[in-house]
Design a protein around this motif. Structure first.
Motif, mmCIF file in Angstrom:
data_model
loop_
_atom_site.group_PDB
_atom_site.id
_atom_site.type_symbol
_atom_site.label_atom_id
_atom_site.label_comp_id
_atom_site.label_asym_id
_atom_site.label_seq_id
_atom_site.Cartn_x
_atom_site.Cartn_y
_atom_site.Cartn_z
ATOM 1 N N ASN A 170 -19.179 -28.470 23.540
ATOM 2 C CA ASN A 170 -19.437 -30.057 23.465
ATOM 3 C C ASN A 170 -19.111 -30.429 22.066
ATOM 4 O O ASN A 170 -20.343 -30.227 21.175
ATOM 5 N N ALA A 171 -18.012 -31.143 22.151
ATOM 6 C CA ALA A 171 -17.547 -31.640 20.722
ATOM 7 C C ALA A 171 -18.548 -32.806 20.245
ATOM 8 O O ALA A 171 -18.415 -33.054 18.802
ATOM 9 N N ALA A 172 -19.471 -33.247 20.767
ATOM 10 C CA ALA A 172 -20.394 -34.140 20.548
ATOM 11 C C ALA A 172 -21.613 -33.807 19.813
ATOM 12 O O ALA A 172 -22.369 -34.534 19.540
ATOM 13 N N LEU A 173 -21.861 -32.421 19.926
ATOM 14 C CA LEU A 173 -22.984 -31.764 19.468
ATOM 15 C C LEU A 173 -22.978 -31.600 17.676
ATOM 16 O O LEU A 173 -21.869 -31.653 17.253
ATOM 17 N N ASP A 174 -23.883 -31.914 17.232
ATOM 18 C CA ASP A 174 -23.856 -31.889 15.669
ATOM 19 C C ASP A 174 -24.306 -30.449 15.276
ATOM 20 O O ASP A 174 -25.530 -30.112 15.906
ATOM 21 N N VAL A 175 -23.602 -29.736 14.454
ATOM 22 C CA VAL A 175 -24.074 -28.369 13.950
ATOM 23 C C VAL A 175 -24.456 -28.281 12.528
ATOM 24 O O VAL A 175 -23.808 -28.633 11.737
ATOM 25 N N LEU A 176 -25.690 -27.789 12.534
ATOM 26 C CA LEU A 176 -25.974 -27.604 11.234
ATOM 27 C C LEU A 176 -26.429 -25.998 10.976
ATOM 28 O O LEU A 176 -27.441 -25.657 11.713
ATOM 29 N N VAL A 177 -25.768 -25.392 9.990
ATOM 30 C CA VAL A 177 -26.056 -24.035 9.870
ATOM 31 C C VAL A 177 -26.979 -23.812 8.647
ATOM 32 O O VAL A 177 -26.631 -24.461 7.748
ATOM 33 N N ILE A 178 -28.018 -23.074 8.742
ATOM 34 C CA ILE A 178 -28.989 -22.757 7.791
ATOM 35 C C ILE A 178 -28.573 -21.466 7.042
ATOM 36 O O ILE A 178 -28.827 -20.562 7.704
ATOM 37 N N ASN A 179 -27.840 -21.680 5.991
ATOM 38 C CA ASN A 179 -27.602 -20.336 5.230
ATOM 39 C C ASN A 179 -28.780 -19.830 4.460
ATOM 40 O O ASN A 179 -28.944 -20.328 3.516
ATOM 41 N N ASP A 180 -29.343 -18.933 5.128
ATOM 42 C CA ASP A 180 -30.468 -18.222 4.724
ATOM 43 C C ASP A 180 -30.284 -17.258 3.439
ATOM 44 O O ASP A 180 -30.681 -16.197 3.554
ATOM 45 N N GLY A 181 -29.806 -17.688 2.284
ATOM 46 C CA GLY A 181 -29.524 -16.976 1.031
ATOM 47 C C GLY A 181 -28.437 -15.903 1.398
ATOM 48 O O GLY A 181 -28.894 -14.906 0.684
ATOM 49 N N SER A 182 -27.646 -16.006 2.093
ATOM 50 C CA SER A 182 -26.627 -15.021 2.264
ATOM 51 C C SER A 182 -25.870 -14.609 1.094
ATOM 52 O O SER A 182 -25.572 -15.278 0.185
ATOM 53 N N SER A 183 -25.552 -13.310 1.011
ATOM 54 C CA SER A 183 -24.737 -12.846 -0.171
ATOM 55 C C SER A 183 -23.111 -12.719 0.308
ATOM 56 O O SER A 183 -22.504 -12.316 -0.634
ATOM 57 N N ASP A 184 -22.990 -13.006 1.453
ATOM 58 C CA ASP A 184 -21.591 -12.882 1.993
ATOM 59 C C ASP A 184 -21.182 -14.367 1.964
ATOM 60 O O ASP A 184 -21.520 -15.241 1.428
ATOM 61 N N ASP A 185 -20.000 -14.385 2.827
ATOM 62 C CA ASP A 185 -19.435 -15.601 3.019
ATOM 63 C C ASP A 185 -19.753 -16.538 4.027
ATOM 64 O O ASP A 185 -19.099 -17.581 4.631
ATOM 65 N N THR A 186 -21.040 -16.423 4.484
ATOM 66 C CA THR A 186 -21.628 -17.223 5.604
ATOM 67 C C THR A 186 -21.321 -18.533 5.660
ATOM 68 O O THR A 186 -20.978 -19.335 6.328
ATOM 69 N N ALA A 187 -21.853 -19.168 4.234
ATOM 70 C CA ALA A 187 -21.701 -20.674 4.148
ATOM 71 C C ALA A 187 -20.267 -21.100 4.022
ATOM 72 O O ALA A 187 -20.117 -22.401 4.791
ATOM 73 N N ARG A 188 -19.281 -20.595 3.486
ATOM 74 C CA ARG A 188 -17.993 -21.125 3.273
ATOM 75 C C ARG A 188 -17.219 -21.125 4.774
ATOM 76 O O ARG A 188 -16.597 -22.054 5.164
ATOM 77 N N ILE A 189 -17.399 -19.969 5.571
ATOM 78 C CA ILE A 189 -17.027 -19.897 6.892
ATOM 79 C C ILE A 189 -17.573 -20.857 7.635
ATOM 80 O O ILE A 189 -16.886 -21.326 8.795
ATOM 81 N N ALA A 190 -18.913 -21.172 7.584
ATOM 82 C CA ALA A 190 -19.505 -21.978 8.630
ATOM 83 C C ALA A 190 -19.140 -23.337 8.472
ATOM 84 O O ALA A 190 -18.579 -24.100 9.324
ATOM 85 N N ALA A 191 -18.766 -23.728 7.354
ATOM 86 C CA ALA A 191 -18.201 -25.026 6.813
ATOM 87 C C ALA A 191 -16.858 -25.188 7.188
ATOM 88 O O ALA A 191 -16.519 -26.124 7.609
ATOM 89 N N ALA A 192 -15.968 -24.054 7.002
ATOM 90 C CA ALA A 192 -14.649 -24.155 7.349
ATOM 91 C C ALA A 192 -14.499 -24.336 8.884
ATOM 92 O O ALA A 192 -13.684 -24.745 9.611
ATOM 93 N N ALA A 193 -15.395 -23.764 9.816
ATOM 94 C CA ALA A 193 -15.592 -23.964 11.398
ATOM 95 C C ALA A 193 -15.877 -25.389 11.764
ATOM 96 O O ALA A 193 -15.788 -25.620 12.756
ATOM 97 N N GLY A 194 -16.362 -26.247 10.818
ATOM 98 C CA GLY A 194 -16.752 -27.610 10.940
ATOM 99 C C GLY A 194 -18.082 -27.753 11.351
ATOM 100 O O GLY A 194 -18.544 -28.913 11.446
ATOM 101 N N ALA A 195 -19.096 -26.979 10.564
ATOM 102 C CA ALA A 195 -20.624 -27.043 10.630
ATOM 103 C C ALA A 195 -21.048 -27.528 9.298
ATOM 104 O O ALA A 195 -20.471 -27.422 8.237
ATOM 105 N N ALA A 196 -21.962 -28.513 9.439
ATOM 106 C CA ALA A 196 -22.661 -28.808 8.127
ATOM 107 C C ALA A 196 -23.392 -27.625 7.873
ATOM 108 O O ALA A 196 -23.944 -26.934 8.409
ATOM 109 N N VAL A 197 -23.710 -27.306 6.511
ATOM 110 C CA VAL A 197 -24.312 -26.184 6.044
ATOM 111 C C VAL A 197 -25.416 -26.671 4.832
ATOM 112 O O VAL A 197 -25.278 -27.465 4.126
#
Length: 253
Positions: free
Chosen positions: A43-70
């Motif tokens: 559903n393209a109308a859903l707003d997606v917010l990823v909570i990056n819980d102190g990750s030491s990898d690329d979770t935040a960057r990859i989530a943002a690149a996929a279109g989520a707010a982080v």
């Protein structure tokens, strides 16, 4: 963005029909991009917010690149803290519905609308694994714990529930406000304690049958020793949740 003050889904105050999908993620760089893409495809109308819980990898960057707010937490604080951050964001932006979808791919985004539909009859809707849909199975002490927890919480809720540890759950505005007031960070607090506390606060709950999937990548923390520990800790978490509720209801002398 860092914390809650930044450019996120919906801008300022959002419309009444908007839904926030909260995705707690800790070191999920192998999974989070695919999960966000699946949510947006469902559903393209859903707003997606990823909570990056102190990750030491690329979770935040990859989530943002996929279109989520982080929203990034300064260090690993656990699912409870991550979800409270997400619900606080939802409350501040005026969302009337929010739903948790785990980053590891076990929750099928195709079922989001099904779980949200449960909010038509209750404040909290749980996507239940053990409700005659799919082939998800758990055995041994972990299964015993889930059956015990479901039985006790069902009595508190006044309705039959089969999967009270499922994180695939939706909340309406009343539940969002409740979770902002109280959403514990300790073990199983994000599922058991938060649910029992919401019930004691007068909120209602229902469940919707869904089919869970296996993790896309990474190893689940399930082995005989871990399952036994899960049983003991889950019973303790339930006892603590019920004790808290009892203390709050006890009249003062």
């Amino acid at each position: 963005m860092s914390g809650l003050d930044g450019h996120g889904p919906g801008g300022a105050e959002v419309g009444a029909d908007r839904v926030l999908v909260i995705v707690p993620a800790w070191n999920e760089s192998e999974n989070v991009g695919h999960t966000v893409a699946e949510i947006r495809q469902a559903n393209a109308a859903l707003d997606v917010l990823v909570i990056n819980d102190g990750s030491s990898d690329d979770t935040a960057r990859i989530a943002a690149a996929a279109g989520a707010a982080v929203a990034t937490l300064p260090f690993n604080m656990g699912v409870g803290a991550a979800m409270k951050t997400g619900f606080t964001f939802a409350q501040r932006r005026g969302y009337r519905r929010a739903i948790q979808v785990d980053a590891d791919g076990q929750h099928n985004p195709a079922d989001i609308e099904r779980v949200l539909a449960g909010l038509e009859v209750a404040d909290i809707s749980i996507g239940a694994r053990f409700a005659d849909v799919g082939d998800y199975s758990v055995g041994g002490p972990r299964r015993w714990a889930m059956v015990l927890l479901a039985g006790v919480v069902s009595r508190v809720a006044g309705t039959r529930l089969t999967d009270v540890t499922s994180g695939f759950r939706a909340a309406n505005r009343r539940a969002i406000d409740q979770y902002v007031r109280y959403y514990p960070a300790e073990y199983l607090g994000d599922t058991i304690d938060s649910l029992v506390e919401a019930l004691h606060a007068g909120l209602t709950v229902t469940q919707v049958p869904v089919a869970m999937r296996s993790r896309m990548s990474g190893k689940p923390s399930q082995n005989p020793f871990g399952a036994t520990v899960y049983l003991l800790r889950s019973v303790f978490a339930m006892a603590l949740a019920l004790m808290r509720g009892g203390l709050k209801r006890r009249p003062r002398a």
